[in-house]
Design an enzyme around this catalytic site. Sequence first.
Site, PDB file in Angstrom:
ATOM      1  N   ASP A 282      75.229  36.529  55.634  1.00 11.69           N
ATOM      2  CA  ASP A 282      76.210  36.679  56.710  1.00 11.69           C
ATOM      3  C   ASP A 282      77.491  35.995  56.252  1.00 11.69           C
ATOM      4  OD1 ASP A 282      74.229  37.777  58.244  1.00 11.69           O
ATOM      5  OD2 ASP A 282      74.119  36.141  59.691  1.00 11.69           O
TER       6      ASP A 282
ATOM      7  N   HIS B  15      78.368  41.102  56.937  1.00 11.22           N
ATOM      8  CA  HIS B  15      77.574  40.785  55.753  1.00 11.22           C
ATOM      9  C   HIS B  15      78.408  40.897  54.478  1.00 11.22           C
ATOM     10  CE1 HIS B  15      73.723  42.149  58.077  1.00 11.22           C
ATOM     11  NE2 HIS B  15      73.989  40.872  58.279  1.00 11.22           N
TER      12      HIS B  15
ATOM     13  N   GLU C 252      67.855  43.403  57.734  1.00  9.09           N
ATOM     14  CA  GLU C 252      68.369  44.215  58.837  1.00  9.09           C
ATOM     15  C   GLU C 252      68.707  45.640  58.404  1.00  9.09           C
ATOM     16  OE1 GLU C 252      71.426  41.510  59.890  1.00  9.09           O
ATOM     17  OE2 GLU C 252      70.095  40.214  61.040  1.00  9.09           O
TER      18      GLU C 252
END
Length: 595
Positions: free
Chosen positions: A362, A529, A338
């Site tokens: 995550d 994260h 991401e």
Amino acid sequence: MSKYKLVGSLPKIGIRPVIDGRMQGVREGLEEQTYNMAIKTKEIIEQLRYPSGEQFECVISDTTIGGVTESALCEEKFVKEGVDISITVTPCWCYGSETMDQNRNRIKAIWGFNGTERPGAVYLAAAAAAHDQMGSPVFTIYGKDVQDADDDSVPTDVIDKLHLFSKSAVAAMTMKDKSYLAVGGTSMGIAGSTVNIDFFSDYLGMRNEFVDMSEVIRRIELEIYDKEEYKKALSFVKEYCKEGPDFNKNKWGRSKLDEDWEYVTKMTLIFRDLMVGNEKLKDIGWGEEAMGHNAIIAGFQGQRQWTDFRPNGDFLETILNTSYDWNGVREAFVVATENDSLNAVSMLFGHLLTGSAQIFSDVRTYWSKDAVKRVTGYELEGLAENGIIHLINSGSTTLDGTGQQSDKDGNPVMKPYFELSEDEMKKCYEATKFCPANRDYMRGGGFSSRFLTKGGMSVTMSRINLIKGLGPVLQIAEGYTIDLPVDIHNQIDERTDPAWPTTWFTPILTGEGSFKDVYSVMSNWGANHGAISYGHIGNELITLASMLRIPVSMHNVSDNRIYRPKTWSAYGTKDLESADYRACKTYGPRYKKTW
């Protein structure tokens, strides 16, 4: 040594043996002892290795330094040799500002011998005071126990400080002038993927490179990759990357899945070439593409503009972050899912300090003891008794994170690549399945790795966050990976996404502040994260952060392990966290320029 070289030399550490300059009776009797102290320092530091595999390199002044002329000669040599870091050593009193390293761009330390005959510690205090007055922070090293004048042994506590300083300083200077490569832009509104070039330039000395995701499509369609390596890679993928169950309601046929395997393999080659270049591309007429972007870290946006119609980037992120592929064991890359540039930097810190691959996750869910018992009937115990955090991510979780590597006692570890065997890395692949991507999230398909991290590893989770009006802050949580009974793991894991890799983590609690309980750790974590590194390296991260002038907002490292520049104590010794903020504000970002 690493197969993939970035442009730029590795940082060197200069050793400066300083001495009492009074000749005709004083200096002569100290020459041998002083220079031997420098040689021993060099030997101690060169036990360490860069993440690329080479031994640390030290440069010693040609002479001892008794005054400003010899100091200037040493500086001339250091400039020619490209010395980025210096350690001044002495067993005796010397002339403070005449012999100190006054290069403001260099990270510096002083080791003063703790003896009573001609105490180097007195010089250490005087020179450190001069550094403080000049606004040039210096780390100080002073052995706990007094040694006799003729004792040339180096105490363990001094060795530890030399190693801690050297590793952190080399990490800081290794990233300088390298690139963060953003392939794509902001992913799903995630703030960390809105790349902040001021942070990279001012605090890390890095540059930013930006490439649209369409470049990956262009290189696939125009076949801008090494076709021979592609054949080798695809053969490897078919042999070692075992396909896992497809959890999608509407399953794709074999031909579509095979197409995806070919596509994601090409994506992996292309992404690596974008980062570090590939001379083979020049041979087939693509000279510009052959050069790459000199990227020490990178990120791939993926969601959603890419993943809504193309196979996702999970496979490329996973394989590049792993210490083994079709070309054998190699240094792991650092690639963020991401395009989370801040987590990429956190991963880079861990990689540069340990040499090992990094887990991107995550920080998904806190599970209390009561919640686990309610859902599964199982009562958490041992290290997990206070609760656990579910670390899970579809993309950049390195296969090294399976815990299939082991130390001499058989305990699970994550090693630097130069300590790894192919057999160990093959076990990491054997412990992994690659499941067809969850097409509710990723309509274009692709594959996500599925594994469970072995418990019992000491790990450190960290994260850089940017705060408006304050700047970057670093969060650190040392803790352990946790084993759960398989059926209990399955019950909890399947509530999220069983096609993704899971690491169960519990932080070490202090009973205070953010670490009074596991819930508080989760509650105070600054983003969605986290970067997870093998080992309890919180103290190393704190030292590195002080070199870059990044304050640490949250950590569970005991005070006796914290090592910052000596002048930090002038900002307060009772509340070290608060003092760190004030010192970082005073000195400002390491590389910020004012015009």
